[in-house]
Design a protein around this motif. Structure first.
Motif, PDB file in Angstrom:
ATOM      1  N   GLY A 101       0.816  -1.205   0.000  1.00 33.77           N
ATOM      2  CA  GLY A 101       0.000   0.000   0.000  1.00 33.77           C
ATOM      3  C   GLY A 101       0.847   1.251   0.000  1.00 33.77           C
ATOM      4  O   GLY A 101       1.979   1.255   0.508  1.00 33.77           O
ATOM      5  N   PRO A 102       0.335   2.346  -0.565  1.00 35.65           N
ATOM      6  CA  PRO A 102       1.132   3.568  -0.717  1.00 35.65           C
ATOM      7  C   PRO A 102       1.552   4.198   0.605  1.00 35.65           C
ATOM      8  O   PRO A 102       2.620   4.800   0.671  1.00 35.65           O
ATOM      9  CB  PRO A 102       0.206   4.492  -1.512  1.00 35.65           C
ATOM     10  N   ALA A 103       0.741   4.081   1.656  1.00 32.05           N
ATOM     11  CA  ALA A 103       1.118   4.679   2.941  1.00 32.05           C
ATOM     12  C   ALA A 103       2.394   4.028   3.473  1.00 32.05           C
ATOM     13  O   ALA A 103       3.335   4.717   3.895  1.00 32.05           O
ATOM     14  CB  ALA A 103      -0.019   4.525   3.946  1.00 32.05           C
ATOM     15  N   PHE A 104       2.442   2.696   3.453  1.00 30.36           N
ATOM     16  CA  PHE A 104       3.649   1.991   3.889  1.00 30.36           C
ATOM     17  C   PHE A 104       4.808   2.284   2.939  1.00 30.36           C
ATOM     18  O   PHE A 104       5.964   2.365   3.358  1.00 30.36           O
ATOM     19  CB  PHE A 104       3.393   0.484   3.958  1.00 30.36           C
ATOM     20  N   GLY A 105       4.497   2.439   1.646  1.00 32.09           N
ATOM     21  CA  GLY A 105       5.538   2.746   0.681  1.00 32.09           C
ATOM     22  C   GLY A 105       6.191   4.089   0.948  1.00 32.09           C
ATOM     23  O   GLY A 105       7.416   4.224   0.870  1.00 32.09           O
ATOM     24  N   VAL A 106       5.388   5.083   1.279  1.00 31.59           N
ATOM     25  CA  VAL A 106       5.937   6.409   1.562  1.00 31.59           C
ATOM     26  C   VAL A 106       6.772   6.369   2.844  1.00 31.59           C
ATOM     27  O   VAL A 106       7.828   7.017   2.926  1.00 31.59           O
ATOM     28  CB  VAL A 106       4.805   7.450   1.668  1.00 31.59           C
ATOM     29  N   ALA A 107       6.325   5.598   3.837  1.00 32.12           N
ATOM     30  CA  ALA A 107       7.127   5.443   5.057  1.00 32.12           C
ATOM     31  C   ALA A 107       8.475   4.807   4.726  1.00 32.12           C
ATOM     32  O   ALA A 107       9.521   5.215   5.244  1.00 32.12           O
ATOM     33  CB  ALA A 107       6.372   4.599   6.078  1.00 32.12           C
ATOM     34  N   THR A 108       8.461   3.819   3.842  1.00 29.78           N
ATOM     35  CA  THR A 108       9.709   3.181   3.401  1.00 29.78           C
ATOM     36  C   THR A 108      10.575   4.168   2.641  1.00 29.78           C
ATOM     37  O   THR A 108      11.805   4.176   2.792  1.00 29.78           O
ATOM     38  CB  THR A 108       9.396   1.967   2.515  1.00 29.78           C
ATOM     39  N   PHE A 109       9.953   5.012   1.830  1.00 30.34           N
ATOM     40  CA  PHE A 109      10.690   6.039   1.097  1.00 30.34           C
ATOM     41  C   PHE A 109      11.398   6.990   2.049  1.00 30.34           C
ATOM     42  O   PHE A 109      12.576   7.331   1.850  1.00 30.34           O
ATOM     43  CB  PHE A 109       9.744   6.815   0.184  1.00 30.34           C
ATOM     44  N   PHE A 110      10.721   7.416   3.094  1.00 35.34           N
ATOM     45  CA  PHE A 110      11.332   8.315   4.065  1.00 35.34           C
ATOM     46  C   PHE A 110      12.546   7.661   4.723  1.00 35.34           C
ATOM     47  O   PHE A 110      13.578   8.302   4.924  1.00 35.34           O
ATOM     48  CB  PHE A 110      10.304   8.726   5.129  1.00 35.34           C
ATOM     49  N   ILE A 111      12.411   6.370   5.061  1.00 38.34           N
ATOM     50  CA  ILE A 111      13.535   5.660   5.673  1.00 38.34           C
ATOM     51  C   ILE A 111      14.731   5.633   4.721  1.00 38.34           C
ATOM     52  O   ILE A 111      15.858   5.961   5.102  1.00 38.34           O
ATOM     53  CB  ILE A 111      13.123   4.220   6.044  1.00 38.34           C
ATOM     54  N   SER A 112      14.480   5.252   3.459  1.00 42.03           N
ATOM     55  CA  SER A 112      15.572   5.123   2.489  1.00 42.03           C
ATOM     56  C   SER A 112      16.151   6.479   2.109  1.00 42.03           C
ATOM     57  O   SER A 112      17.365   6.603   1.896  1.00 42.03           O
ATOM     58  CB  SER A 112      15.068   4.403   1.236  1.00 42.03           C
ATOM     59  N   LEU A 113      15.302   7.489   2.011  1.00 35.97           N
ATOM     60  CA  LEU A 113      15.760   8.825   1.626  1.00 35.97           C
ATOM     61  C   LEU A 113      16.798   9.358   2.606  1.00 35.97           C
ATOM     62  O   LEU A 113      17.741  10.060   2.222  1.00 35.97           O
ATOM     63  CB  LEU A 113      14.563   9.779   1.555  1.00 35.97           C
ATOM     64  N   ILE A 114      16.623   9.029   3.886  1.00 36.96           N
ATOM     65  CA  ILE A 114      17.564   9.485   4.911  1.00 36.96           C
ATOM     66  C   ILE A 114      18.714   8.502   5.075  1.00 36.96           C
ATOM     67  O   ILE A 114      19.888   8.890   5.135  1.00 36.96           O
ATOM     68  CB  ILE A 114      16.839   9.678   6.257  1.00 36.96           C
ATOM     69  N   SER A 115      18.407   7.208   5.129  1.00 40.25           N
ATOM     70  CA  SER A 115      19.435   6.230   5.479  1.00 40.25           C
ATOM     71  C   SER A 115      20.485   6.050   4.389  1.00 40.25           C
ATOM     72  O   SER A 115      21.683   5.904   4.685  1.00 40.25           O
ATOM     73  CB  SER A 115      18.800   4.881   5.829  1.00 40.25           C
ATOM     74  N   LEU A 116      20.086   6.050   3.114  1.00 44.40           N
ATOM     75  CA  LEU A 116      21.066   5.801   2.050  1.00 44.40           C
ATOM     76  C   LEU A 116      22.183   6.844   2.015  1.00 44.40           C
ATOM     77  O   LEU A 116      23.370   6.480   2.027  1.00 44.40           O
ATOM     78  CB  LEU A 116      20.370   5.698   0.690  1.00 44.40           C
ATOM     79  N   PRO A 117      21.879   8.150   1.974  1.00 42.44           N
ATOM     80  CA  PRO A 117      22.986   9.118   1.976  1.00 42.44           C
ATOM     81  C   PRO A 117      23.779   9.119   3.280  1.00 42.44           C
ATOM     82  O   PRO A 117      24.991   9.365   3.262  1.00 42.44           O
ATOM     83  CB  PRO A 117      22.299  10.466   1.733  1.00 42.44           C
ATOM     84  N   LEU A 118      23.129   8.821   4.405  1.00 48.95           N
ATOM     85  CA  LEU A 118      23.867   8.770   5.669  1.00 48.95           C
ATOM     86  C   LEU A 118      24.816   7.571   5.690  1.00 48.95           C
ATOM     87  O   LEU A 118      25.933   7.661   6.220  1.00 48.95           O
ATOM     88  CB  LEU A 118      22.905   8.708   6.856  1.00 48.95           C
ATOM     89  N   ILE A 119      24.383   6.441   5.130  1.00 46.79           N
ATOM     90  CA  ILE A 119      25.263   5.278   5.035  1.00 46.79           C
ATOM     91  C   ILE A 119      26.455   5.588   4.139  1.00 46.79           C
ATOM     92  O   ILE A 119      27.594   5.193   4.426  1.00 46.79           O
ATOM     93  CB  ILE A 119      24.479   4.060   4.518  1.00 46.79           C
ATOM     94  N   ILE A 120      26.219   6.310   3.053  1.00 43.58           N
ATOM     95  CA  ILE A 120      27.319   6.735   2.177  1.00 43.58           C
ATOM     96  C   ILE A 120      28.326   7.556   2.977  1.00 43.58           C
ATOM     97  O   ILE A 120      29.549   7.351   2.870  1.00 43.58           O
ATOM     98  CB  ILE A 120      26.782   7.547   0.986  1.00 43.58           C
TER      99      ILE A 120
END
Length: 476
Positions: A101-120
């Motif tokens: 569902g899109p609500a869970f998808g957007v929550a996942t997007f927020f997690i990845s949007l922050i975590s990926l550049p921070l992991i870099i």
């Protein structure tokens, strides 16, 4: 590198039921696996996370990383089935949006949007430690900034070039892991059966003592984190040939290779070290073993190869980050004025250049943040991402969204065990006060995603978050 951008489509072609084929479908399963394994960086996982686990959990690493390997492969089954049904760029965000569902998808997007550049940024700040064996006096922050700029530029090259480049670097780090394995098994000091009883170094006595169950559970969580990244194959679904059939292979093979190339060298180190008490008492156990068995000169060469492995991982993660932002922009999960330029791709290489540069810029800025804060901010995000993937796999089958494609074996064992394992990780996290801030940040990102969906995207559902299928695959 041609950076001329295609004009973005104002609205995804809903009538056609699929996105326009904008990315270059030019890599096979092998190319996808090379990039995915590069983002995981098994060698740096062994040296950094594996070394830390040896110091904290002793021979408990054997059972912990074996259990974590089984859990990781089961999670890979969930990724594989979802990716086969939804071979769309964007990784976890795209899969969860369409299957759960899109609500869970957007929550996942927020997690990845922050975590990926921070992991870099975390990886980049660690490069100086390994280059320092040959170049003394390097500033971790200045080195990280240079590395982020170079890797971001590299990630803007076409996908085939990046697959070739990351493959070369990956070969170097695999050679380092092979060396560790050979050194351990050629100089075996104890039988493999000695690892069956988990023991850890007791600081009070300086001797080995039984590892408590709670310690073993903590070690399992570290193993899951060390293996993380095989789901990254999904980010390149629209650039992989015959993705509906091949992307599942890329995910599963990435997981299997990762588990094998991390677990086997760790076993070799434990049975090949002259003294396990000295090994577990070292601040850098893997480096200490390597120096003991191969000498200082060889150890220095391997350390430099680990620096290359970390840089290679940064390139691969930057590739993923750019495709995450590109996919979200194309879905209109972002405001229109922001989404339009971010969904543009270069004319020649068909690469989401602006989206990649933006994520690289966020990682660049994150290099100015203290390392302990970066580690705290990303520490618990994986738990929620895997939870959403497992729930999406269940809903994909039971919620009427199932499609033809790969079917995981022993359904519903894989997602069920994953959810149980993640529940255990959650309990362990709650019992450790040092993890509360990390858990709170992750919960905050999830909550922010749901709030953003409810207040901004849901009222605009006719024009935003248009979750279409991948474009029909063309032969090139």
């Amino acid at each position: 590198m041609d950076q001329t951008a295609r004009p973005p489509t104002a609205t995804p072609p809903a009538a056609a039921g699929a996105y326009e084929a904008s990315l270059s479908r030019s890599i096979g399963v092998g190319g996808n696996i090379l990039i995915t394994l590069s983002s995981i960086s098994p060698a740096s996982s062994v040296f950094i996370l594996g070394g830390s686990a040896l110091a904290l959990f002793g021979t408990g690493v054997f059972w912990a990383f074996l259990i974590a390997g089984v859990v990781s492969i089961l999670i890979a089954f969930c990724y594989a089935e979802l990716a086969s049904a939804y071979p769309v760029a964007g990784g976890d965000y795209s899969l969860v949006s369409r299957a759960l569902g899109p609500a869970f998808g957007v929550a996942t997007f927020f997690i990845s949007l922050i975590s990926l550049p921070l992991i870099i940024a975390v990886f980049a700040l660690g490069v100086a430690d390994y280059l320092g064996v040959a170049i003394h006096g390097l500033s971790p922050q200045q080195t990280a900034l240079v590395v982020v700029v170079i890797t971001t530029v590299t990630a803007c090259f076409d996908i085939r070039t990046n697959a070739w480049l990351t493959g070369v670097f990956l070969g170097v780090e695999m050679a380092a892991l092979a060396l560790l394995t050979v050194l351990g098994f050629v100089h075996m000091e104890r039988p493999l059966s000695s690892l069956l009883s988990p023991e850890v170094l007791d600081p009070a006595t300086g001797q080995l003592a039984p590892l408590a169950i709670s310690g073993l559970m903590l070690a399992v969580t570290q193993g899951i984190f060390a293996y993380n990244g095989y789901g990254g194959a999904v980010y390149f679904a629209e650039e992989t040939k015959n993705a509906a059939h091949s992307i599942a292979k890329a995910v599963i093979w990435s997981a299997v290779i990762t588990v094998a190339t991390e677990l086997v060298p760790l076993i070799a180190i434990m049975v090949g070290a002259r003294s396990q008490t000295e090994l577990f008492g070292s601040s850098l156990p893997v480096e200490a073993f390597l120096t003991e068995r191969a000498g200082h000169a060889v150890a220095m060469v391997v350390m430099l190869s680990i620096a290359l492995a970390v840089i290679n991982a940064i390139i691969a993660i930057t590739l993923q980050a750019g495709r995450l932002l590109y996919a979200a922009a194309r879905d209109r999960a972002l405001p229109g004025t922001v989404a339009a330029p971010l969904q543009a791709v270069s004319t020649k290489g068909r690469v989401p250049v602006l989206a990649t540069v933006v994520m690289g810029a966020i990682a660049f800025a994150a290099c100015f943040v203290p390392l302990d804060i970066l580690l705290t901010a990303t520490g618990s995000t994986l738990m929620f991402t895997y939870l959403f993937i497992a729930l999406a796999a269940i809903h994909h089958r039971r919620g009427g969204t199932a499609r033809p494609g790969y079917r995981m074996p022993l359904w519903p064992l894989a997602p069920g065990i994953c959810i149980a394992a993640l529940g255990l990780v959650f309990v362990v996290t709650l019992l450790d006060p040092e993890q509360w801030l990390s858990l709170g940040i992750s919960l905050g990102l999830v909550a922010a995603g749901f709030v953003y969906f409810a207040l901004y995207l849901r009222p605009r559902r006719n024009t935003h978050l248009l979750l279409l299928d991948a474009a029909p695959e063309e032969t090139r």
